[in-house]
Design a protein around this motif. Structure first.
Motif, mmCIF file in Angstrom:
data_model
loop_
_atom_site.group_PDB
_atom_site.id
_atom_site.type_symbol
_atom_site.label_atom_id
_atom_site.label_comp_id
_atom_site.label_asym_id
_atom_site.label_seq_id
_atom_site.Cartn_x
_atom_site.Cartn_y
_atom_site.Cartn_z
ATOM 1 N N GLN A 224 26.880 -13.903 -9.952
ATOM 2 C CA GLN A 224 28.059 -14.767 -9.974
ATOM 3 C C GLN A 224 27.636 -15.946 -8.715
ATOM 4 O O GLN A 224 27.908 -17.193 -8.857
ATOM 5 C CB GLN A 224 29.383 -14.369 -9.497
ATOM 6 C CG GLN A 224 29.996 -13.684 -10.777
ATOM 7 C CD GLN A 224 30.385 -14.596 -11.937
ATOM 8 O OE1 GLN A 224 30.838 -15.701 -11.522
ATOM 9 N NE2 GLN A 224 30.198 -14.308 -12.987
ATOM 10 N N LYS A 225 27.203 -15.236 -7.656
ATOM 11 C CA LYS A 225 26.538 -15.907 -6.491
ATOM 12 C C LYS A 225 25.456 -16.942 -7.076
ATOM 13 O O LYS A 225 25.407 -17.924 -6.301
ATOM 14 C CB LYS A 225 26.004 -15.033 -5.411
ATOM 15 C CG LYS A 225 25.655 -15.528 -3.949
ATOM 16 C CD LYS A 225 25.465 -14.582 -3.110
ATOM 17 C CE LYS A 225 24.853 -15.071 -1.727
ATOM 18 N NZ LYS A 225 23.571 -15.574 -1.797
ATOM 19 N N LYS A 226 24.605 -16.173 -7.644
ATOM 20 C CA LYS A 226 23.516 -17.332 -7.913
ATOM 21 C C LYS A 226 23.838 -18.445 -8.784
ATOM 22 O O LYS A 226 23.556 -19.597 -8.835
ATOM 23 C CB LYS A 226 22.640 -16.299 -8.951
ATOM 24 C CG LYS A 226 21.072 -17.054 -9.263
ATOM 25 C CD LYS A 226 20.013 -16.219 -9.921
ATOM 26 C CE LYS A 226 20.700 -15.653 -11.198
ATOM 27 N NZ LYS A 226 19.599 -14.868 -11.833
ATOM 28 N N LEU A 227 24.946 -18.009 -9.784
ATOM 29 C CA LEU A 227 25.389 -19.189 -10.774
ATOM 30 C C LEU A 227 26.155 -20.089 -9.996
ATOM 31 O O LEU A 227 25.960 -21.464 -10.064
ATOM 32 C CB LEU A 227 26.187 -18.475 -11.911
ATOM 33 C CG LEU A 227 25.788 -17.549 -12.967
ATOM 34 C CD1 LEU A 227 26.677 -17.119 -13.630
ATOM 35 C CD2 LEU A 227 24.895 -18.675 -13.675
ATOM 36 N N SER A 228 26.987 -19.805 -8.890
ATOM 37 C CA SER A 228 27.623 -20.432 -7.997
ATOM 38 C C SER A 228 26.470 -21.629 -7.078
ATOM 39 O O SER A 228 26.830 -22.858 -7.234
ATOM 40 C CB SER A 228 28.299 -19.853 -6.960
ATOM 41 O OG SER A 228 28.871 -20.755 -6.023
#
Length: 455
Positions: A224-228
């Motif tokens: 999720q952090k990477k996608l953000s």
């Protein structure tokens, strides 16, 4: 809304502490359960000893007999009769249990009834002999070997055997001395592990499930952090890419509305051409985004036909001459494939070659040198596109096929695009049942090797 990057460390710390707490509780519980079982084993052993002793004493009573002593005659007053003094004779246990199997069965039954490990033990009835000590009179087959091993382990901190002594009461025929039943049992009782096996296994499985859930949670948070981050980069790039043609179109429209320009046909045609080109540029950008949605849904429709790879490479190279000249670049064609024909989609395959060459031009300095090689193996056609550009790190190589990922060059906007080119290349190569491999060194350049089947 609190950004994920701020709460992520807190979440990881909380989950880690919770996991450590659960593991600590599980370990403490297992230790307590083992300690309780050991206490129960002591109680069970004590009870077993008492039952064996009582059973043996009871069995000896059945062998009791009277012994008459004629050396002490006595006369009952008034009757004048001689009555010899009689006393009960109790035989030693070694005479009662002459059969070792009978004694083994007795001990084994008492062990089982008290939930002790009855599979492995040795025993012997020790009879005292004056001047010699106690000697085994009746014993199991492996008693002597187990006893010797116990003597050897006597100095060791971790003994393999535990010895239990059962006093068999004072025997009249032996005077003040007493026979002893010695039982040698393994120091570690496997029954404890068996009894706790289900609970320990369940506890371990429960802990594994928690650890797995923790790992999946952390992995999800990282994704999720990477996608953000990818989303933020994509929005920034898209805004910049769309803002430039919009600004150009706006300026061209304002120029056309100028009175001096309105009466000049040549200038109107010039500014109209700018608007048309910028409009094409915007459509191409929008099309690339829509194309990525098709890739995600695996809805690539290929129209396979026999195609000469060498022709595609030459045409693509010719179309990129202007971009190559801007970097003072040259292309070295080493098209050595004897059979350059494969079954492929003309449009998509051309886009693959174009994207790889376009990337080589984008991510390079002046005096660019691009080499394109082809060759055949028994069942495949290989295409190698190498350059002397800026190169890539290992981390970049592992992520270049990810959607929206773009190699960092120090400035987010110094290289045009959305980070979809190589994602598209990988998808098209896979759709053609081909393979793609990347090799790169920072500061020295990159090499893309494509393999397509020829059958």
């Amino acid at each position: 809304m609190i950004p994920l990057k701020k709460i992520f460390p807190v979440i990881v710390v909380l989950i880690t502490l919770s996991l450590l707490g659960i593991i600590y509780i599980q370990v403490s519980w297992i230790k307590s359960a083992i300690a309780i079982k050991k206490e129960q084993r002591v109680e069970q052993s004590t009870k077993m000893i008492s039952e064996v002793q009582n059973e043996m004493l009871a069995a000896r009573q059945t062998y009791a007999m009277f012994r008459f002593d004629k050396r002490e005659p006595s006369t009952v007053k008034g009757f004048g009769l001689d009555v010899t003094k009689a006393e009960v004779y109790l035989p030693p246990m070694s005479e009662v249990y002459t059969n070792p199997q009978k004694l083994r069965k007795l001990i084994q039954d008492k062990m089982r009834s008290n939930h002790l490990d009855s599979a492995r033990f040795e025993f012997a009835i020790l009879t005292p002999i004056q001047g010699i000590g106690s000697q085994p009179r009746v014993h199991s087959a492996n008693f002597e070997a187990a006893y010797r091993e116990n003597v050897e382990d006597s100095a060791s901190e971790r003994k393999r055997y535990h010895i239990t002594y059962i006093m068999l009461d004072e025997l009249n025929n032996l005077g003040p001395q007493t026979e002893t039943l010695m039982i040698i049992m393994p120091a570690v009782d496997d029954s404890i592990a068996r009894q706790l096996g289900i609970m320990i296994t369940g506890s371990i499985l429960f802990t594994i499930i928690i650890i797995t859930a923790f790992a999946l949670t952390v992995r999800t948070l990282l994704n999720q952090k990477k996608l953000s981050e990818i989303k933020s980069d994509f929005i920034n790039n898209m805004t910049h890419e769309l803002k430039t043609p919009l600004a150009t179109i706006s300026l061209a429209i304002d120029a056309i509305g100028n009175e001096k320009v309105m009466n000049n046909t040549e200038k109107i045609r010039y500014f109209s051409g700018i608007i048309k080109e910028e409009n094409k540029r915007m459509n191409k950008q929008v099309e690339s985004i829509l194309q990525s949605a098709l890739l995600e849904k695996d809805e690539i429709g290929l129209k396979l036909q026999a195609m000469d790879v060498h022709d595609v490479i030459r045409n693509t190279t010719d179309n990129l001459q202007l971009q190559l000249e801007s970097k003072n670049g040259v292309v070295d064609l080493q098209l050595d494939a004897i059979n350059p024909v494969i079954m492929a989609d003309d449009v998509h395959f051309s886009n693959v070659v174009f994207n790889l060459l376009d990337n080589a031009i984008k991510y390079s300095n002046e005096n660019l040198e691009v080499k394109i090689q082809t060759y055949n193996t028994r069942k495949s056609l290989f295409i190698i596109i190498s350059d002397n550009g800026i190169g890539m790190t290992r981390d970049t190589i592992s992520r270049i096929f990810e959607k929206f990922y773009r190699a960092h060059t120090g400035n987010v906007h110094n290289v045009k695009g959305f980070g979809l080119g190589l994602t598209y290349v990988k998808a098209i190569v896979d759709a053609h049942k081909g393979k793609i491999k990347v090799e790169s060194t920072v500061g020295k350049g990159s090499k893309f090797t494509l393999e397509f089947p020829q059958e």
